[in-house]
Design a protein around this motif. Structure first.
Motif, short mmCIF file in Angstrom:
data_model
loop_
_atom_site.label_atom_id
_atom_site.label_comp_id
_atom_site.label_asym_id
_atom_site.label_seq_id
_atom_site.Cartn_x
_atom_site.Cartn_y
_atom_site.Cartn_z
N GLU A 1 0.83 -1.09 -0.19
CA GLU A 1 0.07 -0.05 -0.07
C GLU A 1 0.86 1.20 -0.02
OE1 GLU A 1 -2.05 -1.42 3.66
OE2 GLU A 1 -3.93 -1.18 2.44
N ALA A 2 0.47 2.18 -0.89
CA ALA A 2 1.22 3.28 -0.86
C ALA A 2 0.30 4.64 -1.17
CB ALA A 2 2.21 3.44 -2.12
N GLY A 3 -0.01 5.31 -0.10
CA GLY A 3 -1.24 6.27 0.05
C GLY A 3 -2.47 5.74 -0.69
N ASN A 4 -3.08 6.41 -1.76
CA ASN A 4 -4.32 5.92 -2.38
C ASN A 4 -4.06 4.71 -3.33
OD1 ASN A 4 -3.73 7.63 -4.38
ND2 ASN A 4 -5.75 7.93 -4.62
N LEU A 5 -2.79 4.25 -3.54
CA LEU A 5 -2.36 3.31 -4.57
C LEU A 5 -2.20 1.92 -3.71
CD1 LEU A 5 0.24 5.32 -6.64
CD2 LEU A 5 -2.33 4.84 -6.96
N ALA A 6 -2.50 0.67 -4.47
CA ALA A 6 -1.89 -0.41 -3.68
C ALA A 6 -1.80 -1.46 -4.76
CB ALA A 6 -3.26 -0.93 -2.73
N THR A 7 -0.95 -2.45 -4.70
CA THR A 7 -0.64 -3.48 -5.79
C THR A 7 -0.71 -4.69 -4.98
OG1 THR A 7 1.78 -2.93 -5.17
CG2 THR A 7 1.02 -1.83 -6.89
N ALA A 8 -0.99 -5.85 -5.79
CA ALA A 8 -1.04 -7.15 -5.05
C ALA A 8 -0.15 -7.82 -5.68
CB ALA A 8 -2.47 -7.76 -5.24
#
Length: 324
Positions: free
Chosen positions: A197-204
């Protein structure tokens, strides 16, 4: 091309309309794409007083089914007491409403186009190979107001191509770590993460990791009990949504030897009798598909020499063993 190849090769490419219960409802405040210094990623998210939280699924040809169907099932399964509408309202978005062909031949008619889609608070970007410039422009525009814009598997390539991940940490399918790190050196690749998670970004991470990131989003909106109840209803026993570091199995590169050669690009085990191959410095390397042979042939040292990869992955790349 099989499904595993589709997932990895997608890194090289860039239903009837639903009535959404949004519009007059109080919208949750947007989280900036780049958090302020010291801001904590994954903070709780504000829930609108009424109505459903709109979740847009960006689709194009080659979209990997579990990458979007897994999260879709999570969001449609959330039950919260005292709300007239469902907690989330998922819908599909594409460049046009012409049918797209997802992985394994599934045909999908998108609900909306980039021109008429309702403003989402959550965006889900699965692995796919048809996302063009129009999709990137749409992601950049709506992410200014989303609570979460998330990618699943090699959908991280699509998100990274927008430039939004520049300077941020991110993860992707374990078979794409090396290529992703070289393609986007300004993104801090995290190996062995279920999600980042990074601020309002997220990567799975790959495939089923999207279910865990979606449950994590549910937790951020409605609390851990709501996420746990959703997982229980789905008979989903995975606990990765509570521990983003639970993909540690994939941190180290797989060792390759004559008995069990692996592709030096993605670490996939290959059959040397039929696999594409190349000889570099008197050693033979085998590849899971021709596209990865082409990547290797263009810059073999990028995959083999510890002095060449980006610093974020350099320590893990030293463990690669060359085949005789």
């Amino acid at each position: 091309m099989n499904r595993r190849q589709l997932i990895l090769s997608s890194s090289a490419f860039g239903l009837s309309p639903l009535a959404l219960a949004v519009g007059s409802d109080t919208a949750a405040p947007a989280t900036p794409a780049t958090p302020a210094p010291g801001a904590s990623p994954g903070a709780p998210l504000a829930v609108p007083a009424t109505g459903s939280i709109p979740v847009a699924f960006l689709l194009s040809d080659g979209a990997v089914v579990i990458d979007f169907c897994g999260p879709w099932q999570v969001f449609e399964s959330v039950s919260t007491a005292g709300r007239q509408h469902g907690a989330f309202q998922p819908y599909t978005v594409a460049e046009t409403t012409e049918p797209i062909t997802a992985s394994s031949g599934m045909k999908i008619v998108p609900s909306f186009t980039f021109r008429n889609a309702p403003a989402p608070k959550v965006v889900v970007i699965p692995a796919q190979n048809g996302a063009g410039d129009a999709a990137l422009d749409w992601i950049r525009r709506v992410t200014q107001q989303t609570d979460v814009t998330m990618s699943v598997c090699t959908g991280a390539y699509v998100l990274a191509r927008t430039g939004l991940l520049s300077g941020q940490s991110a993860t992707t399918h374990h078979g794409a770590y090396a290529d992703f790190a070289m393609t986007f050196p300004d993104v801090r690749l995290v190996r062995g993460a279920r999600f980042v998670e990074a601020g309002n970004l997220a990567t799975a991470g790959g495939l089923s990791s999207g279910i865990d990131l979606s449950l994590r989003v549910v937790e951020r909106y409605f609390g851990r009990n709501a996420a746990a109840e959703t997982a229980y209803y789905m008979e989903y026993q995975g606990a990765g949504w509570m521990d983003p570091d639970s993909n540690h199995t994939y941190r180290a590169r797989r060792a390759s030897n004559n008995g069990h050669p692996v592709c030096p690009v993605c670490d996939m085990e290959v059959d040397p009798a039929s696999a594409p191959r190349t000889v570099y410095h008197d050693r033979t390397y085998y590849f899971c598909m021709p596209a990865h042979k082409m990547l290797f042939d263009k810059a073999p040292r990028q995959f083999l020499d510890a002095s060449d990869p980006p610093a974020a992955t350099r320590s893990t790349w030293r463990s690669v063993r060359l085949m005789a």
